[in-house]
Scaffold this active site. Structure first.
Site, PDB file in Angstrom:
ATOM      1  N   HIS A 161      30.815  28.871  34.306  1.00  0.00           N
ATOM      2  CA  HIS A 161      31.340  30.031  33.595  1.00  0.00           C
ATOM      3  C   HIS A 161      32.166  29.567  32.387  1.00  0.00           C
ATOM      4  O   HIS A 161      32.634  28.423  32.360  1.00  0.00           O
ATOM      5  CB  HIS A 161      32.278  30.846  34.499  1.00  0.00           C
ATOM      6  CG  HIS A 161      31.613  31.596  35.605  1.00  0.00           C
ATOM      7  ND1 HIS A 161      31.997  31.498  36.920  1.00  0.00           N
ATOM      8  CD2 HIS A 161      30.587  32.495  35.600  1.00  0.00           C
ATOM      9  CE1 HIS A 161      31.248  32.286  37.678  1.00  0.00           C
ATOM     10  NE2 HIS A 161      30.379  32.902  36.910  1.00  0.00           N
ATOM     11  N   CYS A 248      39.183  32.282  39.578  1.00  0.00           N
ATOM     12  CA  CYS A 248      38.129  32.969  40.335  1.00  0.00           C
ATOM     13  C   CYS A 248      38.659  33.742  41.528  1.00  0.00           C
ATOM     14  O   CYS A 248      38.030  34.714  41.976  1.00  0.00           O
ATOM     15  CB  CYS A 248      37.110  31.959  40.858  1.00  0.00           C
ATOM     16  SG  CYS A 248      36.689  30.661  39.703  1.00  0.00           S
TER      17      CYS A 248
HETATM   18  C1  CIR Z   1      29.505  30.836  42.574  1.00  0.00           C
HETATM   19  O1  CIR Z   1      28.742  29.908  42.302  1.00  0.00           O
HETATM   20  O2  CIR Z   1      29.298  31.994  42.218  1.00  0.00           O
HETATM   21  C2  CIR Z   1      30.741  30.526  43.385  1.00  0.00           C
HETATM   22  N1  CIR Z   1      30.439  29.496  44.327  1.00  0.00           N
HETATM   23  C3  CIR Z   1      31.872  30.120  42.497  1.00  0.00           C
HETATM   24  C4  CIR Z   1      32.351  31.233  41.609  1.00  0.00           C
HETATM   25  C5  CIR Z   1      33.454  30.821  40.714  1.00  0.00           C
HETATM   26  N2  CIR Z   1      33.974  31.940  40.007  1.00  0.00           N
HETATM   27  C6  CIR Z   1      34.502  31.881  38.811  1.00  0.00           C
HETATM   28  O3  CIR Z   1      34.448  30.849  38.155  1.00  0.00           O
HETATM   29  N3  CIR Z   1      35.011  32.987  38.310  1.00  0.00           N
END
Ligand code: CIR
Length: 253
Positions: A161, A248
């Site tokens: 991201h 996150c």
């Molecule tokens: C994913 O791959 O969607 C999750 N394991 C990690 C999400 C991380 N979220 C973020 O950077 N906002």
């Protein structure tokens, strides 16, 4: 100032979360403890916390940031690009709607995850990533404009991201690593350059008068403190195993 924060307790299926990291499986008990420490840090930031129950059907649901974008005027329910995460947004909508009269939605064929959206005052940078596509970014920009806000797309290739590799800490300070060190749209920021071997430290959050960052990065911490900010460190090893950083784990608004 942020008044509210939403978090979600990690679920039993957490170890099935999506990951590109080669750090092994998360330890659920340790993840629970680290999540509690994250909540304790947030409590020091003067916000009211909403703690949602675990959602076993969605292993990545602890990463609430991706399911909604909370602006000062409306909440935007996202449409996650990861198939296994798409249902998280519909479940976040009624929760976020408790705080907002205006609810907007990203619709197909658009995809957008909150981890790709970085707020800088009234402007929102939107990462074009494997999870957020051009249609999602265009829809978000149109929504923002209806509320007197603005947005612009930032291409990225190296990170999951946008905010995996850069974080705005207010006061013109940007933590950045990798490809974001040379983006022309970020050139006017006071950039704290995070070296590649410490890239995980590029994801941090400013919550009112504090910065919350992952534990174990003393040089980056010192750079943030040198700019007059108070830092709270939280252990994040179990979430790092799932590509998740401190941003996150919460929605802040
Ligand atoms: C994913 O791959 O969607 C999750 N394991 C990690 C999400 C991380 N979220 C973020 O950077 N906002």
């Amino acid at each position: 100032m942020f008044q509210h924060v939403i978090v979600r307790t990690p679920c039993q299926s957490l170890i099935e979360g999506i990951t590109s990291a080669n750090l092994g499986l998360p330890d659920l008990a340790l993840a629970m403890s680290q999540h509690e420490q994250y909540i304790a840090a947030l409590r020091q930031c003067g916000v009211a916390l909403t703690i949602l129950p675990p959602l076993d059907a969605y292993p990545d649901s602890v990463f609430v940031e991706d399911a909604a974008l909370c602006t000062p005027h409306c909440v935007v329910v996202t449409r996650p690009g990861a198939d296994s995460r798409r249902g998280e947004a519909a479940l976040m909508e009624p929760v976020a709607s408790r705080f907002y009269e205006c609810v907007e939605r990203i619709e197909a064929p658009g995809t957008l995850e909150g981890g790709d959206v970085m707020m800088v005052g009234r402007h929102y940078y939107i990462g074009l990533s494997g999870r957020t596509n051009a249609a999602g970014a265009e829809q978000l920009i149109a929504i923002l404009q209806r509320y007197g806000l603005s947005g612009s797309a930032v291409p990225l290739t190296e990170f999951l991201h946008l905010k995996t590799g850069c974080s705005y800490l207010e006061d013109n300070v940007l933590l950045a690593t990798g490809e974001f060190l040379s983006r022309p749209e970020f050139a006017a920021f006071d950039i704290i350059a995070v070296p590649p071997e410490q890239a995980y430290a590029a994801n941090a959050i400013r919550v009112n008068d504090k910065v919350i960052m992952p534990a174990g990065f003393p040089v980056i911490r010192a750079e943030i403190e040198r700019r007059g900010m108070t830092v709270l460190e939280v252990p994040m090893s179990e979430f790092e195993k799932l590509d998740g950083g401190v941003s996150c784990l919460s929605l802040r608004f």
